[in-house]
Design an enzyme around this catalytic site. Sequence first.
Site, PDB file in Angstrom:
ATOM      1  N   TRP A 124      -1.996   6.487  10.905  1.00 53.32           N
ATOM      2  CA  TRP A 124      -2.909   5.724  10.056  1.00 53.32           C
ATOM      3  C   TRP A 124      -3.141   4.334  10.619  1.00 53.32           C
ATOM      4  O   TRP A 124      -4.269   3.830  10.596  1.00 53.32           O
ATOM      5  CB  TRP A 124      -2.404   5.664   8.620  1.00 53.32           C
ATOM      6  CG  TRP A 124      -2.357   7.018   7.968  1.00 53.32           C
ATOM      7  CD1 TRP A 124      -1.258   7.661   7.497  1.00 53.32           C
ATOM      8  CD2 TRP A 124      -3.468   7.900   7.732  1.00 53.32           C
ATOM      9  NE1 TRP A 124      -1.610   8.887   6.981  1.00 53.32           N
ATOM     10  CE2 TRP A 124      -2.953   9.060   7.113  1.00 53.32           C
ATOM     11  CE3 TRP A 124      -4.840   7.824   7.996  1.00 53.32           C
ATOM     12  CZ2 TRP A 124      -3.763  10.134   6.743  1.00 53.32           C
ATOM     13  CZ3 TRP A 124      -5.658   8.902   7.625  1.00 53.32           C
ATOM     14  CH2 TRP A 124      -5.111  10.025   7.014  1.00 53.32           C
ATOM     15  N   ASP A 194      -1.694  -1.808   4.742  1.00 49.70           N
ATOM     16  CA  ASP A 194      -2.014  -0.534   4.104  1.00 49.70           C
ATOM     17  C   ASP A 194      -0.729  -0.061   3.426  1.00 49.70           C
ATOM     18  O   ASP A 194       0.258   0.237   4.101  1.00 49.70           O
ATOM     19  CB  ASP A 194      -2.467   0.456   5.190  1.00 49.70           C
ATOM     20  CG  ASP A 194      -2.696   1.874   4.673  1.00 49.70           C
ATOM     21  OD1 ASP A 194      -2.447   2.133   3.476  1.00 49.70           O
ATOM     22  OD2 ASP A 194      -3.122   2.736   5.474  1.00 49.70           O
ATOM     23  N   LYS A 218      -1.585   8.870  -3.300  1.00 49.73           N
ATOM     24  CA  LYS A 218      -0.211   9.094  -2.872  1.00 49.73           C
ATOM     25  C   LYS A 218       0.761   8.797  -4.024  1.00 49.73           C
ATOM     26  O   LYS A 218       1.693   9.528  -4.246  1.00 49.73           O
ATOM     27  CB  LYS A 218       0.139   8.228  -1.658  1.00 49.73           C
ATOM     28  CG  LYS A 218      -0.835   8.334  -0.499  1.00 49.73           C
ATOM     29  CD  LYS A 218      -0.856   9.699   0.155  1.00 49.73           C
ATOM     30  CE  LYS A 218      -2.085   9.943   0.997  1.00 49.73           C
ATOM     31  NZ  LYS A 218      -2.204   9.137   2.187  1.00 49.73           N
TER      32      LYS A 218
HETATM   33  C1  LIG Z   1      -3.261   9.048   3.222  1.00 50.87           C
HETATM   34  C2  LIG Z   1      -3.268   7.746   3.932  1.00 50.87           C
HETATM   35  C3  LIG Z   1      -4.450   7.179   4.426  1.00 50.87           C
HETATM   36  C4  LIG Z   1      -5.797   7.862   4.320  1.00 50.87           C
HETATM   37  O1  LIG Z   1      -6.226   7.882   3.027  1.00 50.87           O
HETATM   38  P1  LIG Z   1      -7.679   8.421   2.640  1.00 50.87           P
HETATM   39  O2  LIG Z   1      -7.796   7.986   1.236  1.00 50.87           O
HETATM   40  O3  LIG Z   1      -7.651   9.888   2.836  1.00 50.87           O
HETATM   41  O4  LIG Z   1      -8.657   7.762   3.532  1.00 50.87           O
HETATM   42  C5  LIG Z   1      -4.375   5.954   5.031  1.00 50.87           C
HETATM   43  N1  LIG Z   1      -3.213   5.313   5.155  1.00 50.87           N
HETATM   44  C6  LIG Z   1      -2.044   5.830   4.718  1.00 50.87           C
HETATM   45  C7  LIG Z   1      -0.782   5.076   4.883  1.00 50.87           C
HETATM   46  C8  LIG Z   1      -2.048   7.062   4.092  1.00 50.87           C
HETATM   47  O5  LIG Z   1      -0.890   7.583   3.644  1.00 50.87           O
END
Ligand SMILES: *Cc1c(COP(=O)(O)O)cnc(C)c1O
Length: 383
Positions: A124, A194, A218
């Site tokens: 990511w 993030d 998540k």
């Molecule tokens: C799942 C995830 C993403 C991507 O998320 P989307 O909503 O599918 O774009 C980005 N960063 C992390 C840390 C993730 O776990």
Amino acid sequence: MGRQIPGSGWPGNLQDSDKEEEVVARVYNFSAGPAVLPEEVLKEAAEEMLDYRGTGMSVMEMSHRSKAYETIIKEAEADLRELMNIPDNYKVLFLQGGASQQFAMIPMNLMKNRVADYIVTGQWAKKAYQEACLYGKANKIASSEDQTFSYIPDCSDLPVSEDADYVYICENNTIYGTKFKTLPNTKGKTLVADVSSCFLSEPVDVTRYGVIYGGVQKNIGPAGVVIVIIREDLITEDVLPGTPTMLKYKIHADNDSLYNTPPAYGIYICGKVFKWIRKQGGLEAMKAHNEKKAAILYDFLDQSKLFRGTVRREDRSLMNVPFVTGNEELDAKFVKEAKAAGFENLKGHRTVGGMRASIYNAMPIEGVEKLVEFMKKFEEENA
Ligand SMILES: *Cc1c(COP(=O)(O)O)cnc(C)c1O
């Protein structure tokens, strides 16, 4: 469902209405995302599905400009602010496009000098870095790719660029199961994080960040919502030329996340999860609960003769726990048998293989205890 639905004279609506209350069989869902949500929240949402608190309609059917919805989104924001202790000089935005949309939105809005530093600790972070390369000079100032992202690099004295607009991290690496236990030394530069997979899993000092963002699927709610917590001075008109209106933080901040139709139903569920977390005792309580769960699994892995964790001990995530047997066939057998026993989504990410148990806030302790019991039994049978 055995409940009579008032006024439901529609054909089809009453098909199930004279059945006894169904027994709902829920599995232990170890999915990395979309992931397990608190049952209490799901039940409450089900009860409000047809008639949200006397409005005679579902939140899904409601105008986002209505009084009822205004209360929903305002309360969601207030509860999140309370939970995370978000200072007044930070805006909370409820946006769309998932976490991945932020990979572009961040450089478009923040790259004033067209320079940014990225710490690449997983897929990511790498995707975010690659996206930033489209907009300016993105520097990879640290990486753990040399060892399949199984650790967090030392970030105490990195070569942070003089003119970097920000330093970027992915705080919890969902796929690899690592977490920053201390934030990097950004040498005074704005930190952007993030936190998709560790959102609300433990207390956080918001003042250490310029931007905290995450997709909610998540740990907080249904896919389709991304929450951005951003310091006000970073929200300006001065964005990269050609930045679409919808990708400007300012337009969303000025309109309290209601510039256009927000992901209204998703935000409503997030709001319920915020209230659920507050009821559990807030982020301190979440942390204690999460540490307890993770310890059950890691302690087992550390003494197991069959399974082992794949992450350097000090960098282990509380949320995502990858593990392997060292034998791909045995891994596949484990995933299959676990599924048959009611433990879902334990297969590791396709880039890592093996297994991964995601044990987010809403995973009960019994879920982890039962998983470990199952693993012990599997170990005995396959010794
Ligand atoms: C799942 C995830 C993403 C991507 O998320 P989307 O909503 O599918 O774009 C980005 N960063 C992390 C840390 C993730 O776990």
